[in-house]
Design an enzyme around this catalytic site. Structure first.
Site, mmCIF file in Angstrom:
data_model
loop_
_atom_site.group_PDB
_atom_site.id
_atom_site.type_symbol
_atom_site.label_atom_id
_atom_site.label_comp_id
_atom_site.label_asym_id
_atom_site.label_seq_id
_atom_site.Cartn_x
_atom_site.Cartn_y
_atom_site.Cartn_z
ATOM 1 C CB CYS A 22 -0.763 -0.076 1.119
ATOM 2 S SG CYS A 22 -1.871 1.127 1.463
ATOM 3 C CB CYS A 25 0.803 1.480 4.438
ATOM 4 S SG CYS A 25 -0.999 1.123 3.707
#
Length: 99
Positions: A22, A25
């Protein structure tokens, strides 16, 4: 350790759910590391990779990432999904810890 034990391991606990693939992230990783360093000895910070810790993610009701949850006395008191400024995250945790 079970998830219930993790979130009850201290009066206030910060948990992040993320995924290695991600991009949001990945952007949050150094910010979360810095927040964890600033909270060291006061508030534990736990990070869980949703694919490795699927049971925990399910238990916490995670539907998108990154998701941050602050627990107080084992109960969720604040939740944020998506990128967040490190200073905002830090002050949210400190507000709960000192409040």
């Amino acid at each position: 350790m079970e998830y219930k034990e993790v979130i009850s391991s201290a009066p206030v606990v910060l948990v992040e759910f993320y995924a290695s693939w991600c991009p949001h992230c990945q952007k949050m990783m150094p910010i979360v590391a810095e927040v964890a360093e600033l909270l060291e000895g006061q508030v534990p910070v736990y990070q869980y990779e949703i694919e490795e810790d699927q049971a925990f993610a399910d238990e916490a009701g995670i539907t998108s990432i990154p998701t941050f949850i602050i627990y107080k006395d084992g109960e969720p008191v604040w939740k944020h999904t998506g990128e967040i400024d490190g200073q905002v995250l830090l002050s949210k945790v400190q507000d709960v810890a000192n409040g």
